[in-house]
Enzyme design. Structure first.
Site, PDB file in Angstrom:
ATOM      1  N   ASP A  41       0.768  -1.233  -0.012  1.00 40.24           N
ATOM      2  CA  ASP A  41      -0.181   0.191   0.007  1.00 40.24           C
ATOM      3  C   ASP A  41       0.837   1.359   0.141  1.00 40.24           C
ATOM      4  OD1 ASP A  41      -2.154   1.528   0.366  1.00 40.24           O
ATOM      5  OD2 ASP A  41      -1.659   1.659   2.487  1.00 40.24           O
ATOM      6  N   ASP A  73      -1.346  -0.877   6.352  1.00 37.67           N
ATOM      7  CA  ASP A  73      -1.064  -0.433   7.694  1.00 37.67           C
ATOM      8  C   ASP A  73      -1.980  -1.102   8.452  1.00 37.67           C
ATOM      9  OD1 ASP A  73      -3.654   0.754   7.023  1.00 37.67           O
ATOM     10  OD2 ASP A  73      -2.951   2.648   6.990  1.00 37.67           O
ATOM     11  N   ASP A 105      -6.500  -1.290   5.541  1.00 38.13           N
ATOM     12  CA  ASP A 105      -6.244  -2.208   4.575  1.00 38.13           C
ATOM     13  C   ASP A 105      -6.652  -3.750   5.302  1.00 38.13           C
ATOM     14  OD1 ASP A 105      -5.161  -0.067   3.240  1.00 38.13           O
ATOM     15  OD2 ASP A 105      -3.124  -0.609   4.096  1.00 38.13           O
TER      16      ASP A 105
END
Lengths: 72, 656
Positions: free
Chosen positions: B354, B551, B555
């Site tokens: 991410d 994180d 997510d």
């Protein structure tokens, strides 16, 4: 559904661990039982109605002892 | 895990040690007498006394010192839950009985009673060494347990004057909201937030991050970390079992109860192992007796089969290696939550990151503003609108507006968040829209005039926000989120390790590519709305096994969808529940270490299982063939489980 940790004394081999797991899984309401030989603990996932006393008894019968219960 | 439990394990080691000493005090003379008789043909004791002496001396070794083993073995027979002890019990008792039979003179039979003591003595020795080695495997975890501070110095109102004074209390008595004082060099008693003072804090014991972190007012501190040079006044925000350290300990403990799939086969075998050996032993005895008609030899072979079989090595192979592995990880801030992840990790080909908060610091800042109207009026409008939002980018714009002299923001009507695209609202009579170019297109607002400017912003890796007033663009704001210092080196290591690295983000293609290029990621999935991340992972999974690094807060679905979810956090801000592996320290180098650790641990598990299987596969037929003396059989058995546990401890030599 509840998660219980049983601290068990007297398990000193892999067969002991698998015995405890099998015996606990036979108890009504117990869905999952996983013994960690390294921490001498058994992690039980059971329905809310499952009896901790019954678990203790089953473990006792095999010659091991429950010395602590967490999360019941 | 509490402290008296620790002594429980220590007590177990002490008990075995005591048994070991007494067993050998009695068994060594037996061994000397038997060996001198057997090998040198020298009788230290007159033949006629030999049998009774052996029976008398062996009795306490087998039945008193070995009482718990005999008892637990018997329980196996009464409850039909056989265990290791059942084998040892049967082996030693049968051997001892031959002594009684021989002594009684009923049947002419070899006296194995001395052998029974030797088997028990070696069994106890093996157990002692194994228990100790198992204790060593939990070394790092024990250290974590002892990490917590014992005392805290809190401010309490004393007497009628209501004056606050420092009082020293036990950490367990600290309550939420208590203000405690931490002097230089002291351990921070519990998790909290700094209310006064500044200092740097060494958090290496929790996060593995070696450089101390600066803490000022408002910073979060973690219990058990060490205050370096200043005095800190900290308000307790978490106590007892809610603290970060407690969470870590619980997590490691729970990971121990999860199974590594490769273990399944071994588990199946151990669950039927003992009854199977009992049957094999009886068959071996009958077979030998039938063929050789030699009762003594047949008993000896049967006993050897009983005591050579070792389910222990099979059962300990995985948990010991997993324990050592998780301990090594914990020391570096890598927390393995699921044993399965260790096995899956070796199949991973694609690592998806991410962007925000994972590759970047997650703290966006305004870098550049381009305005068609006076700068301050633009900031006034944007700031007022962004003030309504909690988004990190919105916060960065508000902060920027404030630091550029916008004091009071205007009232906003009809405010609306357009997820993943921007915001809109009315200020006075003006309709204001702030967002990316997609949003402008959606609202039929022309950005033609600004295309060059947008391009240049995006090429610099800025997330570009356009501001329109009454359907006309009046300015641009470029926001950037710095890349974490070590993201570059971590991605480089992954790339050269043969992984396909992918970055996923809600940013547009160009901005995303600019950042990906900076860290060395070749593939970019841009314009992905938060809720679509999991789907993108699913698509990638069609090609290969995927690890997702995020994180854990935004997510969670993607972390769950991936074959291995690695949740990354800084200090206390970790969504522990979301990942299979959790990194307590924000650095992406943790991802590299986690992969290395998983691989090393898994190969250790494989090695151990191989040895355990190989041992039984080789040793059992030898015992059945009658070429292994019962005492040698017992020594081999003890060695096999010691080998497995010791080998697990050797995992520590691996650099991760």
């Amino acid at each position: 559904m509840k998660k219980i940790k049983l601290k068990i004394q007297g398990m000193h081999c892999a067969s002991c661990a698998s015995n405890v797991e099998r015996a606990l899984k036979k108890i009504k309401g117990v869905n999952e039982a996983n013994v960690s030989l390294m921490t001498n603990k058994c992690f039980v996932e059971a329905e809310d109605g499952a009896s901790v006393e019954e678990m203790k008894k089953a473990i006792d019968k095999m010659g091991y002892k429950v010395v602590g219960v967490e999360g019941a | 895990m509490d402290h008296d439990e620790e002594s429980f394990e220590d007590r177990e080691i002490r008990t075995w040690k005591l048994k070991l000493i007494w067993a050998w005090i009695l068994t060594i003379p037996i061994a000397i007498v038997m060996l001198s008789d057997r090998i040198f043909g020298m009788s230290l004791i007159p033949e006629s006394y030999m049998a009774i002496v052996l029976l008398v001396v062996s009795f306490p070794v087998v039945f008193i010192i070995g009482f718990s083993t005999i008892k637990s073995g018997l329980k196996g027979f009464t409850s039909f839950y056989f265990n290791m002890d059942s084998l040892i019990m049967l082996g030693t008792v049968i051997a001892y009985l031959t002594g009684i039979i021989a002594f009684s003179g009923l049947i002419a039979i070899q006296d194995y009673s001395g052998i029974s003591a030797m088997i028990m003595a070696f069994f106890i020795t093996g157990k002692y060494v194994e228990t100790k080695a198992r204790g060593r495997a939990t070394r790092e975890i024990k250290k974590l347990l002892e990490l917590g501070a014992k005392k805290a110095r809190v401010l309490r109102k004393v007497g009628k004057s209501g004056k606050e004074e420092e009082v020293e209390i036990d950490v367990s008595e600290v309550k939420l909201g208590d203000i405690f004082i931490v002097k230089p060099g002291e351990k921070i008693p519990t998790d909290g937030i700094v209310v006064k003072g500044e200092s740097s804090v060494d958090e290496s014991m929790i996060t593995g991050e070696s450089i101390p972190n600066d803490k000022i007012k408002g910073a979060n501190v973690i219990g058990a970390t060490i205050n370096q040079d200043g005095i800190l006044y900290v308000k307790a925000t978490k106590v007892g079992s809610d603290t970060f350290l407690s969470h870590i300990i619980q997590l490691i403990e729970e990971a121990q109860s999860t199974k590594v799939p490769i273990q399944k086969m071994a588990d199946k075998i151990t669950s039927i192992f003992v009854p199977a050996i009992l049957v094999v032993s009886v068959l071996t005895f009958l077979g030998w007796f039938f063929i050789s008609k030699d009762l003594s030899k047949s008993i000896g072979v049967g006993v050897a089969v009983l005591v050579i079989a070792c389910p222990c090595a099979l059962g300990l192979a995985t948990p010991t290696a997993l324990m050592v592995g998780s301990g090594m990880g914990a020391k570096k801030g890598i927390l393995i939550r699921k044993g399965e992840a260790i096995q899956t990790m070796k199949e991973i080909k694609i690592v998806v990151f991410d962007k925000t908060g994972t590759i970047t610091k997650g703290k966006p800042e305004v870098r550049e503003v381009y305005s068609k109207i006076p700068g301050k009026s633009l900031l006034d409008l944007v700031g007022s609108l962004e003030k309504q939002s909690e988004h990190p980018i919105a916060k960065s714009i508000v902060a920027y507006a404030e630091s550029n002299g916008v004091g009071r923001f205007k009232q906003v009507k009809k405010f609306k968040t357009l997820r993943g695209r921007g915001l809109e609202g009315e200020i006075g009579r003006n309709k204001i829209v702030v967002g990316n170019s997609l949003l402008m297109k959606e609202k039929n607002i022309s950005v033609k005039e600004f295309e060059n400017k947008i391009d240049s912003f995006e090429e610099k890796g800025y997330t570009t926000m356009l501001i329109s007033k009454n359907k006309r663009v009046i300015g641009l704001i470029g926001v950037a989120d710095d890349v974490k210092e070590d993201s570059v080196s971590a991605v480089k290591k992954l790339n050269s390790g043969g992984f396909r690295t992918v970055m996923i983000t809600g940013d547009n293609e160009r901005t995303a590519k600019a950042i990906a290029e900076r860290v060395g990621i070749k593939e970019v999935l841009a314009n992905v709305l938060p809720e679509d991340k999991a789907n993108k992972v699913k698509e990638l999974q069609k090609r290969a096994m995927v690890a997702f690094v995020g994180d854990g807060i935004n997510d969670a679905p993607a972390l769950k969808q991936a074959n291995v979810g690695i949740a990354i956090g800084t200090g206390t801000d970790i969504a522990i529940e979301a990942g299979d592996i959790v990194l307590a320290n924000g650095s992406l180098n943790g991802v590299v270490s986690a992969i290395r650790l998983s691989r090393a641990t898994f190969s250790k598990i494989k090695q151990n299982l191989f040895w355990a299987f190989a041992y039984n596969v080789v040793a059992l037929p030898l015992a059945i063939a009658g070429v292994v003396h019962p005492v040698i059989a017992e020594i081999a058995m003890a060695l096999s489980s010691i080998t497995v546990v010791t080998n697990a401890n050797l995992l520590r030599r691996k650099k991760i």
